[in-house]
Design an enzyme around this catalytic site. Sequence first.
Site, mmCIF file in Angstrom:
data_model
loop_
_atom_site.group_PDB
_atom_site.id
_atom_site.type_symbol
_atom_site.label_atom_id
_atom_site.label_comp_id
_atom_site.label_asym_id
_atom_site.label_seq_id
_atom_site.Cartn_x
_atom_site.Cartn_y
_atom_site.Cartn_z
ATOM 1 C CB CYS A 2 -0.866 0.026 1.247
ATOM 2 S SG CYS A 2 -1.808 -1.472 1.476
ATOM 3 N NE ARG A 27 4.680 1.885 -1.216
ATOM 4 C CZ ARG A 27 5.523 2.083 -0.217
ATOM 5 N NH1 ARG A 27 6.597 2.810 -0.410
ATOM 6 N NH2 ARG A 27 5.310 1.580 0.974
ATOM 7 C CD1 TRP A 74 -0.123 -5.736 -3.590
ATOM 8 C CD2 TRP A 74 0.062 -6.478 -1.485
ATOM 9 N NE1 TRP A 74 0.427 -6.998 -3.635
ATOM 10 C CE2 TRP A 74 0.563 -7.472 -2.360
ATOM 11 C CE3 TRP A 74 0.088 -6.728 -0.121
ATOM 12 C CZ2 TRP A 74 1.056 -8.679 -1.909
ATOM 13 C CZ3 TRP A 74 0.594 -7.947 0.333
ATOM 14 C CH2 TRP A 74 1.073 -8.902 -0.560
ATOM 15 C CG ASN A 98 1.914 0.169 3.938
ATOM 16 O OD1 ASN A 98 1.692 -1.025 3.763
ATOM 17 N ND2 ASN A 98 3.085 0.730 3.675
ATOM 18 N N GLY A 99 0.032 -1.966 5.901
ATOM 19 C CA GLY A 99 0.501 -2.949 6.885
ATOM 20 C C GLY A 99 -0.624 -3.886 7.272
ATOM 21 C CD GLU A 480 16.686 -12.908 -9.630
ATOM 22 O OE1 GLU A 480 16.103 -13.323 -8.611
ATOM 23 O OE2 GLU A 480 16.446 -11.797 -10.129
ATOM 24 C CE LYS A 484 13.335 -10.976 -11.322
ATOM 25 N NZ LYS A 484 14.053 -10.383 -10.228
ATOM 26 C CD GLU A 487 9.414 -11.091 -9.717
ATOM 27 O OE1 GLU A 487 8.805 -10.671 -8.727
ATOM 28 O OE2 GLU A 487 10.628 -10.897 -9.895
ATOM 29 C CG HIS A 503 19.292 -36.365 -5.979
ATOM 30 N ND1 HIS A 503 19.692 -37.595 -5.522
ATOM 31 C CD2 HIS A 503 20.430 -35.711 -6.335
ATOM 32 C CE1 HIS A 503 21.018 -37.681 -5.571
ATOM 33 N NE2 HIS A 503 21.486 -36.550 -6.071
ATOM 34 C CE LYS A 603 11.277 -2.448 -6.815
ATOM 35 N NZ LYS A 603 11.979 -3.551 -7.490
HETATM 36 O O1 M6R Z 1 13.292 -4.595 -1.245
HETATM 37 P P1 M6R Z 1 13.891 -5.957 -1.060
HETATM 38 O O2 M6R Z 1 15.130 -6.164 -1.851
HETATM 39 O O3 M6R Z 1 14.097 -6.307 0.390
HETATM 40 O O4 M6R Z 1 12.806 -6.956 -1.624
HETATM 41 C C1 M6R Z 1 12.971 -8.330 -1.547
HETATM 42 C C2 M6R Z 1 11.991 -9.066 -2.429
HETATM 43 O O5 M6R Z 1 10.677 -8.726 -2.082
HETATM 44 C C3 M6R Z 1 12.203 -8.761 -3.908
HETATM 45 O O6 M6R Z 1 13.498 -9.056 -4.319
HETATM 46 C C4 M6R Z 1 11.202 -9.577 -4.756
HETATM 47 O O7 M6R Z 1 11.483 -10.935 -4.672
HETATM 48 C C5 M6R Z 1 11.201 -9.103 -6.214
HETATM 49 N N1 M6R Z 1 9.862 -9.071 -6.699
HETATM 50 C C6 M6R Z 1 11.985 -9.990 -7.119
HETATM 51 O O8 M6R Z 1 11.980 -9.543 -8.423
#
Ligand code: M6R
Length: 608
Positions: A2, A27, A74, A98-99, A480, A484, A487, A503, A603
Amino acid sequence: MCGIVGIVGKREVAPLLVDALKRLEYRGYDSAGVATIHEGHLDRRRAEGKLVNLDQKLGQYPLAGRIGIGHTRWATHGAPTENNAHPHFCSGIAVVHNGIIENFAPLRAELIADGAEFHSQTDTEVVAQLLAAYRKQGLAPRDAMQKALSRLEGAYALAVLFEDQPDMIIGARSGPPLAVGHGSGEMFLGSDAIALAPFTDEITYLNDGDWVVITCDRLEIYDQAGQPVERPSQISRGAAYVVDKGNHRHFMEKEIYEQPEVVAHTLSHYIDFAEGRVRLDTGRIDFANLDRLAMSACGTAYYAGLIGKYWFERFARLPVEIDVASEFRYREMPLPGKMAALFISQSGETADTLASLRYCKDNALTIGAVVNVQESTIARESDVVFPTLAGPEIGVASTKAFTCQLSVLAALAMIAGRARGTLSIEDETRMVQALVEAPRLFNEVLNAIQPQVETLSRELSRFKDVLYLGRGTSFPLALEGALKLKEISYIHAEGYAAGELKHGPIALIDENMPVIVIAPHDRHFEKTVSNMQEVAARGGQIILITDEKGAAATTLETMATIVLPQVDDIVAPILYALPVQLIAYHTAVFMGTDVDQPRNLAKSVTVE
Ligand code: M6R
């Protein structure tokens, strides 16, 4: 997560609130709303979906008023409907939040027992109802606020309007950040300085537990105990950044292409180019005398940390304990004396990472942080900050922050190696030289592989599942890559250590499961080739990301082979991140997803 804005001033605020909310779009959110007070009357507009819907609603049904609060939601408690969108109203009180209010259920039950009627499924509404109940008992707004705050458990940033106080906003913070912006005859509240950048660059950050009363010309800050406190104001860098896409279709694309520049910028902070050596003040972290290093982070930042672990252990012979922060914070890890802790975060506000940091702090560990947002809570609560100089990262998918994090971790591992006498000057000089040349290579690679990656991504967008494999530092990169891709394209993807294939995951291999193998021609290469053979033997389609030597040494038929320049081991994971990011980006573009704000994602994750 949020986003919150608040303005008390001398202009019509509704359009300004929406503008500020637009700067918080990055965000992640799924509904939005604003509320204002005009001629003693509190009113609001809310809309599901993107801000354009709220904008349209305001076009049809304008909101007047020179004081107001706004919110991008959010969803956590309750679907992302207009009814659950903030601001929430109760008896002339408007709340944005927010939270998560963790004890909302007992509070709600208590309020209902006292006759309250709830109109949403949100946890936030209990705050509005609680404030209204205290006002009904005769408490003034500030007293009602202090009493309500004392009842709340969980993480929150709040902004509150009282209909009978048309020149005052109260804000509060416990967990997610909240900043006050100082204008001339106007004051502002915002989740971050970027939101307030069009209005002011003079910012006061609230500490955890603080609450604040702002009017058009002053602010009063109180601590948890209700005592007035002073918090310094500072000139924020948020205003210096232009938050636009330039000539790119998406922020993510822009941020991928910014990497040569921001990695060079970050490296130049840590490397003495003239001397050809790392120059880094590690402050209170005495690498020479550590027995162990604890590391923690979330998502992409965690994968950067995993690569860092390989480097610290190999170059500095320093054992590293690393865990995702949501586990680290609860696993009650013993933290002996000769240990330091390192946290990695782009936003510097990730709730689990922050909680892990505080756990280590309570156990008297020296805290280091690799952080992109220098004014963030994690930066402020750390003993030593190692900045990544990536600039604001707006796309939800982390790209340039990741390669900058790797650059900092590489420098730190080398410094640790030097301090512990495990890295020779020759090796350090060789690696520094390789890092110095890396940004130029990044540029070349981005331009060279783009057409091939686009063609490949068109193919990939037809599949439902993708497997990523790698060994050594290519293993976290496989994780990663899978993160990527899933997501932003919503294609199911998994990352595995190549050696783990037999395995279990090998059972999945058939012609419908493309396997992306990240394999520079390093000391693991031959082993990874054996794993590729196993995939090929079962009809799996291989996409190989390797270098010239690797390509020359492989005779296997592949769906595509992406060939990168030969680089030193220390540069490989940073360089190989580029095709991994581009594959995810172009696949998502072909799938037609919302690349910069993928569904359900935020974000900055300021809740557990
Ligand atoms: O702001 P941060 O680096 O602490 O955020 C960590 C994760 O939330 C962030 O890397 C998330 O996994 C991204 N969406 C990855 O692309």
